[in-house]
Design an enzyme around this catalytic site. Structure first.
Site, PDB file in Angstrom:
ATOM      1  N   LYS A 102       1.370  -2.493  -7.506  1.00 45.56           N
ATOM      2  CA  LYS A 102       1.461  -3.701  -6.684  1.00 45.56           C
ATOM      3  C   LYS A 102       1.517  -4.987  -7.511  1.00 45.56           C
ATOM      4  O   LYS A 102       2.117  -5.972  -7.118  1.00 45.56           O
ATOM      5  CB  LYS A 102       0.272  -3.768  -5.726  1.00 45.56           C
ATOM      6  CG  LYS A 102       0.285  -2.682  -4.648  1.00 45.56           C
ATOM      7  CD  LYS A 102       1.417  -2.878  -3.674  1.00 45.56           C
ATOM      8  CE  LYS A 102       1.352  -1.892  -2.516  1.00 45.56           C
ATOM      9  NZ  LYS A 102       2.555  -1.992  -1.645  1.00 45.56           N
ATOM     10  N   GLU A 155      -1.244  -9.543   3.293  1.00 41.98           N
ATOM     11  CA  GLU A 155      -1.789  -8.474   4.122  1.00 41.98           C
ATOM     12  C   GLU A 155      -2.086  -7.314   3.180  1.00 41.98           C
ATOM     13  O   GLU A 155      -1.484  -7.222   2.109  1.00 41.98           O
ATOM     14  CB  GLU A 155      -0.769  -8.036   5.190  1.00 41.98           C
ATOM     15  CG  GLU A 155       0.292  -7.027   4.714  1.00 41.98           C
ATOM     16  CD  GLU A 155       1.251  -7.583   3.663  1.00 41.98           C
ATOM     17  OE1 GLU A 155       1.464  -8.808   3.646  1.00 41.98           O
ATOM     18  OE2 GLU A 155       1.778  -6.790   2.848  1.00 41.98           O
ATOM     19  N   SER A 208       1.805   5.976  -8.393  1.00 43.47           N
ATOM     20  CA  SER A 208       1.835   4.537  -8.106  1.00 43.47           C
ATOM     21  C   SER A 208       0.473   3.858  -8.238  1.00 43.47           C
ATOM     22  O   SER A 208       0.406   2.646  -8.427  1.00 43.47           O
ATOM     23  CB  SER A 208       2.401   4.299  -6.712  1.00 43.47           C
ATOM     24  OG  SER A 208       1.676   5.051  -5.751  1.00 43.47           O
TER      25      SER A 208
END
Lengths: 257, 395
Positions: free
Chosen positions: B90, B112, B379
């Site tokens: 991210k 969010e 990830s």
């Protein structure tokens, strides 16, 4: 003349401002909702915005979110909402706007929706999350059925963009007075009159202002420069509390003279 | 060569676009312009790449998981996005968007989050650049990803508890969009995935494509050839988009997106928007959406908070329709088994999101055989999921 034109001509002759009332369809159920709409018209709402409930209303504040939840709890069927419009249409010539989010309309099919809406007596469409750039297909379908495409103009909309939006608009223009979601507010925006004058230079259409209006005093102030005032959350709340009629009368009286 | 870039209004084929309230349109048009200028600005690129290296810790390793390979029956490489600063992919995106926010003179970031990884990565950048930060998170996710909530607060962010709907990622995103409408003039909305209105899907993909670009170079260095298959989990789709974009033109590389099958597609309790959704309009773009036939959005379900979302990025929808990417669902139970297997065999605790991709790799490895080679995008790391894993009771 379409019903919007007739209504605004009448309102002008009476030298008052039009009251546009938003109510969520099916809140809390169909029968009660139809009665609420009848009460609204009988008490003085000039244009009805019938809210189509959606599971994810990203532009609505808590009052209309809650109304949508109550309505959706009974199941959702756009045809039942159109049936309500049909029932009203047998009783009144009040202009009716179907007001909602894109996805339920998209799933129904734009052509089918516009044709059935027209047959039911709907006069205009307002799709909150469908800006100019995404509306070609839906607008074309609306145009084929003679439905007005009512645009939103925001305080953030620059003049050249407003001009492009107004080129394809019909019925009336809805100027959002504040940057925010729907809902009652204590303070009104300061520069509304100036913004409304700027829009008026771009279009002959009547201009309604809304977002945040909850009582007669605010409606009178908001209506000074505009042709109509939209009240949503406050009506939805009043309808829920069984106090719709006195609020509509207060608002209507505030917009007269 | 297939064309997968959006048109100038952000349409990926019939998907994408900008389905937002008029209030937000000018902000999206401005963001698009700022992004285009920044992408052409060598100084912007240089700072982004420098911080990716020195602050995020890139390049992330491409690791040959030998013991996993032996059990699975094909040669498995893991792209170690879990080793990035903040523990997931991210941060590649939040770094880019924070630099854009600074370029636009905005002093406040908003995000969010589902699993909390994007919230943590946004809060981290807000701290790094001296900005305010507010993160919208569903009440259910606050409960199941408590460590990330604490991390965000330690980083100085305000975490707003969202109690509407299922109190998960969908509702956090709806609430963030509402807040953005109110605060659009002074707040930069950092969307964490390749969903939402244009230009987010394209911009987030561009900030994440470093994953695939690195992987492609690394595998060519190590093996002298491209892998047979590349897998990534898909919630909104940012790690998959970041990984797959580099391989789109390599048509001999099979790309597999792994959706959350939850309790099984037949139960209706899942988050497999591509496998089981229909085209609809949600959170600013047209894409595959889990919905009732009448267009009301359904609630998703996944044991993994980061995949628990009823939509998917528009470019992933296009890749499905164009048959460039295959999609497969993995259930909660299969993901949980893969979590344990990877932990025991390789000493790596994967995020439950990433464990979905590992589980699908297991299913497909034996068909590739020992000469076959696959890359799994790992990830994120699994520390945030310990409560969920330890309390998991299969139904």
């Amino acid at each position: 003349m379409n019903r919007f034109e007739q209504l605004f001509e009448k309102v002008r002759k009476e030298s008052r401002k039009a009251l546009v009332g938003y109510l969520t369809a099916g809140d809390p159920d169909d029968a009660a909702s139809l009665e609420v709409l009848r009460t609204a018209v009988r008490s003085g709402v000039d244009i009805l915005e019938i809210g189509v409930p959606f599971s994810d209303p990203t532009a609505d504040g808590p009052v209309i979110q809650a109304a949508a939840c109550r309505a959706l709890a009974n199941g959702f069927d756009l045809r039942r909402i159109l049936a309500m419009v049909s029932a009203l249409r047998r009783e009144t010539e009040v202009p009716v706007v179907l007001f909602g989010y894109a996805n339920p309309f998209y799933r129904f099919g734009y052509d089918a929706l516009c044709s059935e809406a027209r047959a039911a007596g709907v006069d205009g469409l307002l799709v909150v999350d469908m800006p100019l750039e995404e509306s070609d297909e839906f607008r074309a379908a609306a145009g084929r059925e003679g439905l007005c495409w009512i645009p939103l103009i925001a305080p953030t909309t620059p003049p050249e963009r407003a001009r492009a939006i107004l080129e394809v608009a019909g019925g009336f223009v809805y100027y959002i007075m504040v940057t925010g979601v729907t809902g009652e507010r204590h303070e009104m925006a300061a520069d509304v009159a100036e913004q409304v004058r700027a829009i008026r230079r771009l279009t002959p259409l009547p201009i309604a202002v809304g977002f945040g209006v909850s009582n007669g005093a605010q409606a009178r102030q908001a209506g000074k420069s505009a042709d109509a005032v939209v009240v949503g959350s406050a009506l939805v709340r009043a309808a829920h509390d069984g106090k719709l009629e006195p609020l509509v009368r207060e608002l209507r009286s505030a917009l007269t003279n | 060569m297939m064309q997968f870039n959006p048109d100038n209004r952000g349409h990926f084929g019939v998907f994408g676009g900008r389905y937002v309230a008029e209030t937000l349109m000018p902000a999206l048009l401005e963001l698009e312009q700022v992004y285009r200028d920044a992408a052409r600005d060598p100084a912007f690129r240089a700072e982004y790449e420098r911080l990716l290296r020195d602050y995020v810790g890139r390049p992330s390793p491409l690791y040959h998981a030998e013991r996993l390979s032996a059990v699975y029956g094909a040669k498995v490489y893991l792209k170690r996005e879990d080793l990035n600063h903040t523990g997931a992919h991210k941060v590649n995106n939040t770094l880019g968007q924070a630099l854009l926010a600074r370029r636009m003179g905005k002093r406040r970031l908003m995000a969010e989050t589902g699993a909390g990884q994007h919230g943590v990565a946004t809060a981290t950048m807000a701290a790094r650049f001296g900005m305010e930060c507010v993160v919208y998170m569903g009440e259910e996710d606050i409960r199941r990803q408590a460590p990330n909530v604490q991390r965000m607060r330690l980083l100085g962010a305000e975490v707003v508890c969202v109690t509407s709907g299922t109190r998960t990622l969908k509702d956090a995103m709806s609430e963030a969009m509402r807040a953005w409408v109110s605060e659009v003039r002074n707040t930069f909305y950092v969307i964490g995935t390749v969903a939402g209105p244009h230009p987010y899907p394209e911009m987030v993909r561009d900030f994440q494509r470093v994953i695939g670009d690195e992987t492609r170079r690394q595998i060519l260095d190590m093996e002298g050839r491209l892998p047979d298959m590349v897998l990534a989990c898909v919630g909104g789709g940012s790690n998959a988009a970041g990984m797959f974009t580099a391989f789109l033109d390599d048509t001999n590389v099979r790309l597999v997106g792994v959706e959350a099958g939850g309790l099984g597609l037949e139960t209706g309790k899942h988050a497999a928007s591509i496998a089981a959704g229909q085209v609809g309009i949600l959170h600013g773009s047209r894409t595959y959406v889990l919905q009732e036939p009448n267009g009301q959005i359904l609630n998703a379900h996944s044991v993994s908070a980061g995949l628990d979302y009823p939509g998917v990025g528009p470019q992933l929808a296009l890749w499905a329709d164009a048959h460039r990417v295959e999609y497969a669902p993995i259930t909660d139970r299969e993901a949980m088994a893969a979590f344990h297997e990877l932990s025991r065999l390789e000493g790596i605790l994967p995020a439950l999101e990433s464990a979905h991709a590992v589980a699908e790799a297991r299913k497909r490895a034996s068909a590739l055989g020992p000469e076959g080679m696959m890359v799994v995008n790992l990830s994120g790391r699994g520390d945030k999921d310990l409560d969920t894993v330890l309390n998991y009771e299969p139904i």
